[in-house]
Design an enzyme around this catalytic site. Structure first.
Site, PDB file in Angstrom:
ATOM      1  N   LYS A  86       3.224  -0.094 -16.722  1.00  0.00           N
ATOM      2  CA  LYS A  86       4.363  -0.102 -17.638  1.00  0.00           C
ATOM      3  C   LYS A  86       5.536   0.609 -16.979  1.00  0.00           C
ATOM      4  O   LYS A  86       5.343   1.528 -16.180  1.00  0.00           O
ATOM      5  CB  LYS A  86       4.008   0.655 -18.915  1.00  0.00           C
ATOM      6  CG  LYS A  86       4.890   0.308 -20.097  1.00  0.00           C
ATOM      7  CD  LYS A  86       4.350  -0.891 -20.841  1.00  0.00           C
ATOM      8  CE  LYS A  86       5.132  -1.228 -22.078  1.00  0.00           C
ATOM      9  NZ  LYS A  86       4.452  -2.229 -22.896  1.00  0.00           N
ATOM     10  N   PRO A 122       9.526  -8.195 -20.351  1.00  0.00           N
ATOM     11  CA  PRO A 122      10.305  -7.574 -21.422  1.00  0.00           C
ATOM     12  C   PRO A 122       9.452  -6.636 -22.279  1.00  0.00           C
ATOM     13  O   PRO A 122       8.257  -6.821 -22.417  1.00  0.00           O
ATOM     14  CB  PRO A 122      10.794  -8.757 -22.266  1.00  0.00           C
ATOM     15  CG  PRO A 122      10.322  -9.980 -21.583  1.00  0.00           C
ATOM     16  CD  PRO A 122       9.294  -9.616 -20.579  1.00  0.00           C
ATOM     17  N   SER A 154       8.378 -13.688 -25.233  1.00  0.00           N
ATOM     18  CA  SER A 154       6.954 -13.686 -25.580  1.00  0.00           C
ATOM     19  C   SER A 154       6.747 -13.346 -27.058  1.00  0.00           C
ATOM     20  O   SER A 154       5.631 -13.415 -27.566  1.00  0.00           O
ATOM     21  CB  SER A 154       6.220 -12.645 -24.720  1.00  0.00           C
ATOM     22  OG  SER A 154       6.840 -11.376 -24.867  1.00  0.00           O
ATOM     23  N   THR A 158       3.439 -13.450 -29.592  1.00  0.00           N
ATOM     24  CA  THR A 158       2.872 -12.177 -30.054  1.00  0.00           C
ATOM     25  C   THR A 158       2.677 -12.239 -31.563  1.00  0.00           C
ATOM     26  O   THR A 158       1.635 -11.836 -32.091  1.00  0.00           O
ATOM     27  CB  THR A 158       3.803 -11.002 -29.688  1.00  0.00           C
ATOM     28  OG1 THR A 158       3.972 -10.989 -28.276  1.00  0.00           O
ATOM     29  CG2 THR A 158       3.225  -9.669 -30.137  1.00  0.00           C
ATOM     30  N   ASP A 211      13.397  -2.118 -42.106  1.00  0.00           N
ATOM     31  CA  ASP A 211      13.998  -2.003 -40.773  1.00  0.00           C
ATOM     32  C   ASP A 211      15.123  -0.981 -40.852  1.00  0.00           C
ATOM     33  O   ASP A 211      15.744  -0.817 -41.908  1.00  0.00           O
ATOM     34  CB  ASP A 211      14.556  -3.356 -40.283  1.00  0.00           C
ATOM     35  CG  ASP A 211      14.681  -3.399 -38.763  1.00  0.00           C
ATOM     36  OD1 ASP A 211      13.898  -4.123 -38.125  1.00  0.00           O
ATOM     37  OD2 ASP A 211      15.549  -2.682 -38.211  1.00  0.00           O
ATOM     38  N   ARG A 216      19.060  -6.880 -40.651  1.00  0.00           N
ATOM     39  CA  ARG A 216      17.807  -7.614 -40.346  1.00  0.00           C
ATOM     40  C   ARG A 216      16.991  -7.804 -41.629  1.00  0.00           C
ATOM     41  O   ARG A 216      16.386  -8.849 -41.840  1.00  0.00           O
ATOM     42  CB  ARG A 216      16.996  -6.858 -39.301  1.00  0.00           C
ATOM     43  CG  ARG A 216      17.757  -6.780 -38.006  1.00  0.00           C
ATOM     44  CD  ARG A 216      16.900  -6.509 -36.792  1.00  0.00           C
ATOM     45  NE  ARG A 216      17.824  -6.487 -35.660  1.00  0.00           N
ATOM     46  CZ  ARG A 216      17.742  -5.676 -34.619  1.00  0.00           C
ATOM     47  NH1 ARG A 216      16.726  -4.855 -34.502  1.00  0.00           N
ATOM     48  NH2 ARG A 216      18.632  -5.728 -33.664  1.00  0.00           N
TER      49      ARG A 216
END
Ligand code: NAI
Ligand code: PHE
Length: 359
Positions: A86, A122, A154, A158, A211, A216
Site C-alpha cells: 500500500k 486507486p 474499481s 467493489t 456522508d 452526496r
C-alpha cells in the site's frame, strides 16, 4: 499520568511483519510518501495509493503498514496471484493542481524504483485520472482510465462484491439471501457507497445513508428516496451496518452503540484491533471481514489488467465473494472463533501453501 507515548517511525516499522517500506519526503509540497510492501509470497505486491492528511507522519506510516497487511490477506482469500502492499501520500492540506501533479510524479518515480515488485492503483483520495498521471513515469499503476489504457474505476465492482457479501450475511442470519425489507445503514456515499445504495434499493432493501458531504446525501435522497442520518451515526436501528467511508469504526468504544445484526461494508481496516472481531462475536453481531467483502476492486483490477480476464470471469470472481464469506461464516461457527479469525486462517493457509502452480 505520564506524558502520552509518541511512537517513532522506527517503532511502527519494527512492530510490523512486512517485507520493506520506502519512506520519502517532498519538500516542495511538505508531504511524506510511504510505500509499504507487506508480502510477495503469492506474487508481486499490489495495493492502492491513499492521498490524505494525517495528524502526524507516524500515523500515516502506521496506516500504510496496516493497509498493506490487509492487502496480503485480501489477495490470498480472493485467490489472486499477488502479494500485498500500500502507498500513503500524507499531504499537509489541499494541494494546488500543479503541486498535486508534482507529488504524484514523485510517487511514480518511487514506484518505478521498485521494479515491479509493487504496483499501485486507486484508493481513498486518488482516482483513475491520477493513475494516468503515475503512468507517465511508471508502468506499475493499475486502474488507469479506459482512455488512458486501463480498466477504469474499481468502485462499481467493489460495490457488487459488497452487495453479494451483505446477501451472504443476511442468509447466514435469517436463512435466506433476499434483502427485501432488510434495513441497511450505508455510511459514506462515495464511489462505492453510491453504487451499493443503488443495488440495495433495487433489490428492495430499506436504506439509510450518511456522508460528511451533504450534496452526496441529497443526490441519493432525490434519486432513490432513501432516508439519512448524520455522519458517524452508528446507533441506528438496522439489520446491516455497512461502513463505506473510512476504517477504524469498530472498537471496544463503538460496539456497545451498534444496533445492527451484521457489519458488512467496503471500508478497509474497519476494526481498530483484531480483538474487536471477538467483541462483535460476543455481542451477537455477524462481521463480514473487510479484506474479504471488499475484494471486488482487486478482482476487477488484477483480473482485467494482469490476468487478462473477460467480463464474465471478473463477474464470476466478484460473485465468488459471497460464496467465500458464506464458507467463512460456517467455519467460524464450527470452530467457535470470530469471523475475522476464520478469514485470517484461510489467508494463512493459502500463504503457507504458496503460489498456485499454473498447469
Ligand atoms: P470515496 O472517497 O469515493 O467515498 C468515501 C465517502 O465517505 C465520501 O463521500 C466521503 O465524503 C464519505 N465520508 C468520509 N468520512 C465520513 C464519515 N465520517 N461519515 C460518513 N461519510 C463519510 O471512496 P470509495 O472509493 O467509495 O471507498 C470507500 C471505502 O471503501 C474506502 O475505505 C476504501 O478504502 C474502501 N475500498 C474501496 C475500493 C474501491 O474499489 N474504490 C476497494 C476496496 C475498499
Ligand atoms: N484500493 C483498492 C483496495 O483496497 C483497490 C486496489 C486493489 C488498488 C488492488 C490496487 C490494487 O482493494
Amino acid at each position: 499520568m505520564g506524558p502520552a507515548k509518541v511512537e517513532t517511525l522506527h517503532e511502527v516499522l519494527s512492530d510490523w511483519d512486512g517485507e520493506n517500506a520506502l519512506v520519502s519526503y517532498d519538500a516542495r509540497t511538505g508531504s511524506y510518501l510511504f510505500i509499504a510492501v507487506h508480502s510477495r509470497r503469492l506474487g508481486p505486491a499490489a495495493g492502492g495509493t491513499r492521498l490524505k492528511t494525517y495528524p502526524t507522519p507516524v500515523e500515516a506510516l502506521r496506516d500504510a503498514t496496516r493497509l498493506a497487511r490487509a492487502m496480503t490477506l485480501k489477495m490470498a482469500v480472493a485467490g489472486l496471484p499477488m502479494g500485498g502492499g500500500k502507498s500513503v501520500l500524507a499531504v499537509p492540506g489541499e494541494l494546488s493542481p500543479e503541486d498535486r501533479r508534482h507529488l504524484l510524479l514523485c510517487h511514480a518515480h518511487n514506484v518505478e524504483t521498485l521494479n515491479g515488485s509493487y504496483s499501485t492503483g486507486p484508493d481513498v483520495g486518488t482516482t483513475s485520472a491520477d493513475m494516468d498521471v503515475l503512468h507517465e513515469h511508471t508502468e506499475h499503476a493499475f486502474g488507469r482510465s479506459p482512455a488512458g489504457g486501463g480498466s477504469g474505476s474499481s468502485a462499481p465492482d467493489t460495490a457488487v462484491g459488497v452487495f453479494h457479501g451483505i446477501s451472504a450475511a443476511v442468509a447466514h442470519v435469517h436463512g435466506g439471501a433476499d434483502v427485501t425489507g432488510v434495513r441497511v445503514l450505508v455510511q459514506g456515499c462515495g464511489a462505492v457507497g453510491e453504487s451499493l445504495v443503488g443495488m440495495l434499493v433495487e433489490a428492495g432493501a430499506l436504506v439509510t445513508v450518511s456522508d460528511i458531504v451533504p450534496e452526496r446525501v441529497e443526490t441519493l435522497q432525490t434519486k432513490y428516496g432513501v432516508t439519512s442520518v448524520v455522519p458517524d451515526a452508528i446507533d441506528v436501528e438496522c439489520d446491516v451496518y455497512s461502513p463505506c467511508a473510512l476504517g477504524q469504526v469498530i472498537s471496544a468504544r463503538t460496539i456497545p452503540h451498534l444496533r445492527c445484526r451484521v457489519v458488512a461494508g467496503a471500508a478497509n481496516n474497519v476494526l481498530v484491533e483484531a480483538a474487536d472481531g471477538e467483541r462483535l462475536q460476543e455481542a451477537g453481531i455477524l462481521y463480514a471481514p473487510d479484506f474479504v467483502i471488499n475484494a471486488g476492486g482487486a478482482v476487477h483490477l488484477i483480473g482485467y489488467e494482469r490476468l487478462g480476464w473477460t467480463t464474465e470471469q471478473v463477474e464470476a470472481g466478484v460473485r465468488g465473494i459471497g460464496t467465500t464469506l458464506a464458507q467463512i461464516f460456517r467455519d467460524a461457527d464450527e470452530h467457535g472463533v470470530s469471523t475475522e479469525r476464520a478469514a485470517e486462517r484461510l489467508a494463512e493457509a493459502r500463504l503457507a501453501a504458496g503460489p498456485k502452480r499454473r498447469e
